[in-house]
Design a protein around this motif. Structure first.
Motif, PDB file in Angstrom:
ATOM      1  N   ASP A  30       0.888  -1.103  -0.026  1.00  0.00           N
ATOM      2  CA  ASP A  30      -0.074   0.095   0.161  1.00  0.00           C
ATOM      3  C   ASP A  30       0.780   1.251   0.114  1.00  0.00           C
ATOM      4  O   ASP A  30       0.533   2.148  -0.624  1.00  0.00           O
ATOM      5  N   ALA A  31       2.027   1.211   0.773  1.00  0.00           N
ATOM      6  CA  ALA A  31       2.751   2.426   0.812  1.00  0.00           C
ATOM      7  C   ALA A  31       3.507   2.756  -0.534  1.00  0.00           C
ATOM      8  O   ALA A  31       3.429   3.938  -0.759  1.00  0.00           O
ATOM      9  N   ILE A  32       3.808   1.518  -1.273  1.00  0.00           N
ATOM     10  CA  ILE A  32       4.292   1.738  -2.587  1.00  0.00           C
ATOM     11  C   ILE A  32       3.209   2.627  -3.661  1.00  0.00           C
ATOM     12  O   ILE A  32       3.706   3.571  -4.181  1.00  0.00           O
ATOM     13  N   LEU A  33       2.121   1.896  -3.472  1.00  0.00           N
ATOM     14  CA  LEU A  33       1.149   2.419  -4.372  1.00  0.00           C
ATOM     15  C   LEU A  33       0.714   3.909  -3.981  1.00  0.00           C
ATOM     16  O   LEU A  33       0.535   4.830  -4.694  1.00  0.00           O
ATOM     17  N   GLU A  34       0.791   4.195  -2.528  1.00  0.00           N
ATOM     18  CA  GLU A  34       0.610   5.614  -2.057  1.00  0.00           C
ATOM     19  C   GLU A  34       1.771   6.493  -2.868  1.00  0.00           C
ATOM     20  O   GLU A  34       1.385   7.624  -3.109  1.00  0.00           O
ATOM     21  N   ALA A  35       2.792   6.047  -2.694  1.00  0.00           N
ATOM     22  CA  ALA A  35       4.099   6.768  -3.079  1.00  0.00           C
ATOM     23  C   ALA A  35       3.919   7.083  -4.260  1.00  0.00           C
ATOM     24  O   ALA A  35       4.182   8.452  -4.991  1.00  0.00           O
ATOM     25  N   ARG A  37       0.896   7.648  -6.217  1.00  0.00           N
ATOM     26  CA  ARG A  37       0.034   8.491  -6.332  1.00  0.00           C
ATOM     27  C   ARG A  37       0.199   9.711  -5.735  1.00  0.00           C
ATOM     28  O   ARG A  37      -0.594  10.672  -5.802  1.00  0.00           O
ATOM     29  N   SER A  38       1.223  10.018  -4.877  1.00  0.00           N
ATOM     30  CA  SER A  38       1.139  11.154  -3.986  1.00  0.00           C
ATOM     31  C   SER A  38       2.232  12.232  -4.810  1.00  0.00           C
ATOM     32  O   SER A  38       3.035  11.875  -5.644  1.00  0.00           O
TER      33      SER A  38
END
Length: 118
Positions: A30-35, A37-38
């Motif tokens: 999730d942290a990879i996906l969030e990074a 998209r941010s």
């Protein structure tokens, strides 16, 4: 997750670390996906691509150390993309982002299977 025995062996400690890592994989993915998209924070000193590269690198390295070959093999595909783009000091393209997202979701499937084992 089970607690360690009163006098844990090295193997007991490694097994517990492996279990904790396996059960943290979804959060890491999730942290990879969030990074991806941010918007990068200008004061962080780290580009978005470098941040994603680092997250993938850490996951691949930890997976290798803990002998989780399926996770390592899958995530290294995304790492190769991020490494190449980071070395060129470029942002990830939409195509590269989609490729890494696909790899993350494939890795999530492997992680789900591992959670059942650990």
């Amino acid at each position: 997750m089970t607690d360690l025995p009163e006098n844990p062996t090295y193997d007991d400690k490694v097994a517990q670390t492996r279990r904790r890592f396996v059960h943290s994989l979804n959060g890491r993915l999730d942290a990879i996906l969030e990074a991806m998209r941010s918007t990068p924070q200008p004061d962080s000193g780290e580009t978005q691509t470098r941040h994603i590269h680092r997250l993938l690198h850490d996951m691949a390295g930890n997976s290798a150390m803990l002998e989780l070959e399926g996770i390592e093999s899958s995530i290294r595909k995304g790492l190769a993309i991020a490494e190449r783009v980071d070395a060129a000091r470029q942002p990830l393209s939409d195509t590269e982002i989609k490729e890494i997202e696909t790899i993350v979701e494939q890795t999530r499937s492997i992680a789900t299977q591992l959670e059942e084992q650990y």
